[in-house]
Design an enzyme around this catalytic site. Structure first.
Site, PDB file in Angstrom:
ATOM      1  N   ASP A   1       0.727  -1.163  -0.046  1.00  0.00           N
ATOM      2  CA  ASP A   1       0.111   0.042  -0.056  1.00  0.00           C
ATOM      3  C   ASP A   1       0.702   1.414   0.100  1.00  0.00           C
ATOM      4  O   ASP A   1       0.481   2.324  -0.592  1.00  0.00           O
ATOM      5  CB  ASP A   1      -0.836  -0.002   1.108  1.00  0.00           C
TER       6      ASP A   1
ATOM      7  N   HIS B   1      -4.999  -3.556   5.929  1.00  0.00           N
ATOM      8  CA  HIS B   1      -4.792  -3.824   4.645  1.00  0.00           C
ATOM      9  C   HIS B   1      -5.847  -4.243   3.928  1.00  0.00           C
ATOM     10  O   HIS B   1      -6.392  -5.518   3.676  1.00  0.00           O
ATOM     11  CB  HIS B   1      -3.581  -4.882   4.411  1.00  0.00           C
TER      12      HIS B   1
HETATM   13  P1  NAD Z   1      -1.550 -18.677  -4.131  1.00  0.00           P
HETATM   14  O1  NAD Z   1      -2.712 -19.165  -4.116  1.00  0.00           O
HETATM   15  O2  NAD Z   1      -0.657 -18.558  -5.388  1.00  0.00           O
HETATM   16  O3  NAD Z   1      -0.364 -19.359  -3.280  1.00  0.00           O
HETATM   17  C1  NAD Z   1      -0.844 -19.810  -2.008  1.00  0.00           C
HETATM   18  C2  NAD Z   1      -0.132 -20.975  -1.475  1.00  0.00           C
HETATM   19  O4  NAD Z   1      -0.245 -21.001  -0.183  1.00  0.00           O
HETATM   20  C3  NAD Z   1      -0.612 -22.278  -2.284  1.00  0.00           C
HETATM   21  O5  NAD Z   1       0.549 -22.726  -2.809  1.00  0.00           O
HETATM   22  C4  NAD Z   1      -1.040 -23.150  -1.109  1.00  0.00           C
HETATM   23  O6  NAD Z   1      -1.037 -24.357  -1.458  1.00  0.00           O
HETATM   24  C5  NAD Z   1      -0.321 -22.598   0.016  1.00  0.00           C
HETATM   25  N1  NAD Z   1      -1.245 -22.878   1.532  1.00  0.00           N
HETATM   26  C6  NAD Z   1      -2.285 -22.784   1.780  1.00  0.00           C
HETATM   27  N2  NAD Z   1      -2.567 -23.053   2.803  1.00  0.00           N
HETATM   28  C7  NAD Z   1      -1.197 -23.368   3.591  1.00  0.00           C
HETATM   29  C8  NAD Z   1      -0.996 -23.702   4.736  1.00  0.00           C
HETATM   30  N3  NAD Z   1      -1.752 -24.060   5.729  1.00  0.00           N
HETATM   31  N4  NAD Z   1       0.476 -23.749   4.941  1.00  0.00           N
HETATM   32  C9  NAD Z   1       1.262 -23.646   3.979  1.00  0.00           C
HETATM   33  N5  NAD Z   1       1.118 -23.131   2.850  1.00  0.00           N
HETATM   34  C10 NAD Z   1      -0.453 -23.091   2.262  1.00  0.00           C
HETATM   35  O7  NAD Z   1      -1.286 -17.270  -3.475  1.00  0.00           O
HETATM   36  P2  NAD Z   1      -0.499 -15.806  -3.564  1.00  0.00           P
HETATM   37  O8  NAD Z   1      -0.910 -15.322  -4.857  1.00  0.00           O
HETATM   38  O9  NAD Z   1       0.714 -16.463  -3.198  1.00  0.00           O
HETATM   39  O10 NAD Z   1      -1.139 -15.174  -2.370  1.00  0.00           O
HETATM   40  C11 NAD Z   1      -0.821 -15.548  -1.047  1.00  0.00           C
HETATM   41  C12 NAD Z   1      -1.579 -14.880   0.156  1.00  0.00           C
HETATM   42  O11 NAD Z   1      -1.039 -13.531  -0.048  1.00  0.00           O
HETATM   43  C13 NAD Z   1      -3.020 -14.457  -0.106  1.00  0.00           C
HETATM   44  O12 NAD Z   1      -3.801 -14.788   0.823  1.00  0.00           O
HETATM   45  C14 NAD Z   1      -3.227 -13.235  -0.851  1.00  0.00           C
HETATM   46  O13 NAD Z   1      -4.266 -12.491  -0.885  1.00  0.00           O
HETATM   47  C15 NAD Z   1      -1.998 -12.637  -0.178  1.00  0.00           C
HETATM   48  N6  NAD Z   1      -1.720 -11.126  -0.273  1.00  0.00           N
HETATM   49  C16 NAD Z   1      -1.320 -10.232   0.499  1.00  0.00           C
HETATM   50  C17 NAD Z   1      -1.014  -9.014   0.269  1.00  0.00           C
HETATM   51  C18 NAD Z   1      -0.388  -7.974   0.890  1.00  0.00           C
HETATM   52  O14 NAD Z   1      -0.169  -6.766   0.698  1.00  0.00           O
HETATM   53  N7  NAD Z   1      -0.481  -8.067   2.339  1.00  0.00           N
HETATM   54  C19 NAD Z   1      -0.578  -8.801  -1.111  1.00  0.00           C
HETATM   55  C20 NAD Z   1      -0.672  -9.956  -1.973  1.00  0.00           C
HETATM   56  C21 NAD Z   1      -1.249 -11.085  -1.888  1.00  0.00           C
HETATM   57  C1  LMR Z   2      -3.414  -6.780  -2.903  1.00  0.00           C
HETATM   58  O1  LMR Z   2      -3.416  -5.664  -2.409  1.00  0.00           O
HETATM   59  O2  LMR Z   2      -2.881  -6.742  -4.110  1.00  0.00           O
HETATM   60  C2  LMR Z   2      -3.287  -8.097  -2.038  1.00  0.00           C
HETATM   61  O3  LMR Z   2      -3.766  -8.087  -1.004  1.00  0.00           O
HETATM   62  C3  LMR Z   2      -4.272  -9.030  -2.919  1.00  0.00           C
HETATM   63  C4  LMR Z   2      -5.576  -8.696  -2.784  1.00  0.00           C
HETATM   64  O4  LMR Z   2      -6.714  -9.498  -2.602  1.00  0.00           O
HETATM   65  O5  LMR Z   2      -6.159  -7.683  -3.009  1.00  0.00           O
END
Ligand code: NAD
Ligand code: LMR
Length: 326
Positions: free
Chosen positions: A157, A185
């Site tokens: 952000d 967030h």
């Molecule tokens: P993705 O689906 O590509 O990968 C997630 C992985 O987590 C998968 O491989 C899945 O098997 C694994 N997983 C699920 N449960 C698990 C557990 N208990 N232990 C270990 N691994 C586990 O998703 P992504 O695009 O890599 O996103 C991951 C997370 O990050 C999502 O929740 C997404 O919303 C979040 N995210 C947060 C931000 C932020 O700014 N905070 C930004 C982008 C994404």
């Molecule tokens: C983002 O901000 O891009 C991540 O938290 C993914 C989402 O769900 O928006």
């Protein structure tokens, strides 16, 4: 070379991990003189996929990559680690809010919080998996690791907000400082342009279009994650991985003089954020690597209203997960 720093990455077969792991293994995060041992945690159905990621990491022949452990057990993944990057959890899809994930993803952080008790005594934890503030709250409350080691990521952000202000004011992003994103967030977060600066001057002196700042700027940052999902069909990954590296770096490198960064850390009650909430706040890292909340900033009544709204959202999320808090 010194002893390897041990880093656990959860969700290691996922899309964010695929972007971040190679940059950590290459020495970009902890330095070219610091070997890294990666503990990669996945769920059983993804163990084949994570084995493939490990093969690719090996095939890079990074001089700093000291070893890789693959596991589906949090207790193994967190044994003796110095850093935990808790990424693994389900991302939202089109039309969802991040808070819709709380019932699915929240329970993951109960067991992981407990397993973090096996970490090294200097462990630091960053939560990325959404909704990251409340997931971090759950992990922190289920762990004996001190609260000040836990943080959730608001850095994407911050980076989004800086990029927007830089473009609008026709400046490089390096001109933008003191940018804190307050609260959660979520799409109620408050990117604070009132205390941010452009080339050391208040943003509001450089960008005099207050309606643009209060509406277009704020809502663009708030909705950026959803806009990316709409465009890509998948949530942000490379920019999230990049922000995660920025976040970790900012927690071990002292913050530049008079600047601050955005991170969600355990509130001490400052600015009316309930003590114990994981709340996005202006944060500085001291010379000894510990963090402090920057206190004494002024928010206009309008900005205070924005912060109050997002604080209420954090309180509501805490209520939803109260059974998961020890
Ligand atoms: P993705 O689906 O590509 O990968 C997630 C992985 O987590 C998968 O491989 C899945 O098997 C694994 N997983 C699920 N449960 C698990 C557990 N208990 N232990 C270990 N691994 C586990 O998703 P992504 O695009 O890599 O996103 C991951 C997370 O990050 C999502 O929740 C997404 O919303 C979040 N995210 C947060 C931000 C932020 O700014 N905070 C930004 C982008 C994404
Ligand atoms: C983002 O901000 O891009 C991540 O938290 C993914 C989402 O769900 O928006």
């Amino acid at each position: 070379m010194s002893n390897p720093i041990r880093v656990a990455v959860t969700g290691a077969a996922g899309q964010i991990a695929y972007s971040i792991l190679f940059r950590i293994a290459s020495g970009q995060l902890f330095g070219k003189d610091r070997p890294v041992h990666l503990n990669l945690l996945e769920i059983p159905p993804a163990m084949n996929a994570v084995a493939g990621v490990a093969m690719e990491l090996e095939d890079c022949a990074f001089p700093t990559l000291a070893g890789i452990t693959l596991t589906d057990q949090a207790e193994v993944a967190f044994d003796g680690i110095n850093w935990a990057l808790l990424i693994g959890s389900r991302p939202r899809g089109p039309g969802m809010e991040r808070a819709d994930l709380i019932k699915i993803n929240g329970p993951i952080f109960v067991g992981q919080g407990k397993a973090l008790n096996r970490s090294a005594s200097d462990v630091r934890i960053m939560v990325v998996g959404n909704p990251c503030n409340s997931n971090c709250l759950i992990a922190m409350n289920n762990s004996d690791v001190p609260n000040d080691r836990f943080s959730a990521m608001m850095r994407l952000d911050q980076n989004r907000a800086k990029a927007l202000l830089a473009t609008k004011s026709n400046n490089p992003v390096t001109a933008i400082s003191n940018l804190a994103v307050w609260g959660n967030h979520s799409n109620k977060q408050y990117p604070d342009f009132e205390n941010a600066r452009i080339n050391g001057r208040p943003v509001t002196e450089v960008i005099t279009d207050l309606p643009w700042l209060q509406t277009t700027f704020v809502t663009t940052v708030q909705e950026r994650g959803a806009d990316i999902i709409k465009a890509r069909g998948l949530s942000s990954a490379a920019s999230a991985a990049n922000a995660a590296l920025d976040h970790v770096t900012s927690l071990f490198q002292p913050t530049a003089d008079k600047d601050w960064i955005s991170a969600a850390i355990c509130s001490n009650g400052a600015y009316g954020a309930d003590a114990g909430l994981i709340c996005g706040l202006p944060v500085r890292t001291r010379a000894d690597g510990t963090q402090e909340i920057v206190e004494g900033l002024t928010l206009s009544p309008w900005a205070q209203g924005q912060f109050n709204t997002v604080l209420d959202e954090l309180r509501a999320e805490r209520e939803v997960v109260k059974d998961l808090l020890k």
